[in-house]
Design an enzyme around this catalytic site. Structure first.
Site, short mmCIF file in Angstrom:
data_model
loop_
_atom_site.label_atom_id
_atom_site.label_comp_id
_atom_site.label_asym_id
_atom_site.label_seq_id
_atom_site.Cartn_x
_atom_site.Cartn_y
_atom_site.Cartn_z
N ASP A 24 0.79 -1.24 0.00
CA ASP A 24 0.00 0.00 0.00
C ASP A 24 0.83 1.29 0.00
O ASP A 24 1.77 1.43 0.76
CB ASP A 24 -0.88 0.07 1.25
CG ASP A 24 -1.75 -1.15 1.45
OD1 ASP A 24 -1.73 -2.04 0.59
OD2 ASP A 24 -2.46 -1.19 2.47
N GLU A 203 -10.73 -1.73 3.81
CA GLU A 203 -9.40 -1.21 4.11
C GLU A 203 -9.19 0.13 3.42
O GLU A 203 -9.93 0.52 2.52
CB GLU A 203 -8.32 -2.19 3.61
CG GLU A 203 -8.33 -3.55 4.29
CD GLU A 203 -7.18 -4.42 3.86
OE1 GLU A 203 -6.55 -5.03 4.73
OE2 GLU A 203 -6.90 -4.51 2.64
#
Length: 485
Positions: A24, A203
């Site tokens: 990420d 998320e």
């Protein structure tokens, strides 16, 4: 750098770490003339492991200089995803009345002697423009013992209510919190019950305003929510978005958000968020995603490194046939990488075919405009046995990327496939913009109405480029090709 560029599958113009694992994007913030990109990083292995924050900086979003690791695991756990902001008014008290950078991130740990996971939110700050970071002695600043998946804080300053706002993933909802100083947080509201896709854990949220059709008098808020991988859902991890209203406390989705809407219809654009503190004179909402999928991220066939970021994109809201939708377009800075290769205006099929057949390229941008009266497509990264097909099917109004023959796919049974979407609005003339790199393809259809991002792993020799159509009667209005470096 030359050694890095020669590595198999190493991107030419997408950011990837020199070595180790990356997932990420985190803490993306603009400060003192530089774009900061932090990212989930395992510096000691090429698969997911103890998370650190890697760090890179750029002055133009294209050329990145890797920095020392910003945040390392400590007694509170490993360093999961989060965000960074410019604390202009020194609300935190970290900077002696001057502006400074504050990172808000998730600490992740297993409780000693148990298999129970604890996730909590913590702070770090930098007094030297992001070069080094000091963890706050009062960490953690936000906990919830009832919610196990409690992570990925995205924080911004809400001018109207003069307070910090945090959006945080909690299981399959997004919680919103308030703070006057980044240290003390109060629960404000929760979003997500009964709306959107709940195929897996939520998320990496983001929440931000955009003008509708560039009209300053009309504003909507956009919430991004990524969804993790889960067995039985072949698409793996992906990202949805909602539009609606936000008053500083509560996000209320609009009617358009009652159906699930995906940010990207490929398999490899996940956990993306936007840069904080882009200057007002710029005014863009700039986005970047992790170019992989949890279904097979740990198995992709790279060697010293694993993971790359998408090209940066500008997000906008546009009304098309009465519906407000999120569109995305490559940032203008990409034009600085161009070397012109080909420019054709109203060419015949034979002219296009002959021009492309003479080329051997692996990193380029192709821009074409064509009539939507028949099937149409391009084959990229072509060899005798390999090709990736980008196309349009007129009967179903579908655009797609087909990577069934794109090269290496044996590392996971769900990698090879065809990924697409039907256009909600069909123009008479449609533009297609294709970005090809050594291990990826990103395609934007109809001024960004649909984006498809896919990893591909072709042989280095697969550099051919072809135009294709069953009828060869589709009008090509223009075609431009640029090498990117």
């Amino acid at each position: 750098m030359n050694v890095i560029r020669q590595e198999k599958y190493r991107p030419s113009y997408h950011f990837s770490p020199k070595s180790g694992w990356m997932n990420d994007p985190n803490g993306m913030v603009y400060y003192e003339g530089r774009y900061h990109l932090f990212y989930q990083h395992h510096p000691f292995g090429t698969t997911w492991g103890p998370m650190h924050w890697g760090h890179a900086v750029s002055t133009d979003l294209m050329n990145w200089e890797e920095q020392p690791i910003a945040l390392e695991p400590d007694e509170l756990g490993t360093i999961f995803s989060g965000s960074a902001v410019v604390d202009e008014q020194d609300t935190s008290g970290f900077f002696g009345g001057k502006p400074g950078l504050v990172a808000i991130f998730t600490h992740h740990a297993s409780l000693p002697g148990t298999e129970q996971v604890r996730q909590c939110q913590s702070l770090a700050y930098s007094t030297d423009s992001g070069k080094t970071w000091i963890k706050y002695t009062g960490n953690p600043v936000l906990e919830d013992k009832e919610c196990i998946d409690f992570r990925d804080p995205k924080v911004f300053w809400h001018k109207s209510t003069e307070q910090w706002v945090m959006v945080l993933a909690c299981g399959q909802t997004i919680r919103i919190y308030h703070s006057p100083n980044l240290k003390e947080w109060t629960f404000a509201s929760e979003f997500g019950h009964g709306i959107g896709s709940h195929d897996a854990v939520w998320e990496c949220p983001d929440l931000f305003p955009l003008y509708v059709d560039e009209k300053r008098e009309q504003v909507k808020w956009v919430m991004l929510v990524s969804i993790g991988d889960t067995p039985g859902i072949r698409e793996g991890s992906r990202t949805q978005y909602f539009t609606g209203e936000f008053d500083g406390t509560t996000f209320v989705a609009d009617a358009e958000s009652e159906k699930v809407r995906w940010l990207d219809y490929g398999r490899d654009n996940y956990a993306g968020v936007c840069w904080s503190d882009i200057p007002a004179e710029d005014g863009r909402r700039l986005f970047m995603g992790w170019m992989s999928n949890w279904r097979y991220a740990n198995q992709t066939p790279t060697e010293r490194w694993r993971g790359a970021m998408s090209i940066p994109r500008e997000l906008a809201l546009e009304t098309r046939k009465g519906t407000v939708a999120l569109v995305q377009r490559p940032v203008r800075e990409l034009e600085g990488l161009r070397t012109p290769v080909l420019s054709l205006t109203e060419p015949s099929w034979e002219e296009v075919r002959n021009a492309l057949s003479a080329l051997q390229l692996d990193c380029y941008e192709l821009v074409a405009e064509f009539a939507t009266t028949g099937d149409f497509g391009f084959k990229v990264r072509v060899s005798d046995e390999q090709e990736t097909l980008v196309g349009y099917t007129s009967a179903t109004q579908e655009v797609y990327v087909d990577r069934k023959r794109s090269g290496r796919s044996d590392f996971h049974e769900d990698f090879a496939g065809k990924h697409g979407a039907s256009l909600t609005i069909l123009p008479d003339r449609m533009d297609i913009r294709i970005y090809v790199d050594r291990s990826s393809i990103e395609v934007f259809f109809d001024r960004g109405q649909v984006a498809i991002t896919d990893l591909i792993f072709p042989d280095a020799e697969a550099k051919g480029l072809e135009i294709c159509s069953a009828e060869e009667q589709v009008n090509v209005f223009s075609l431009e090709l640029y090498a990117l470096k």
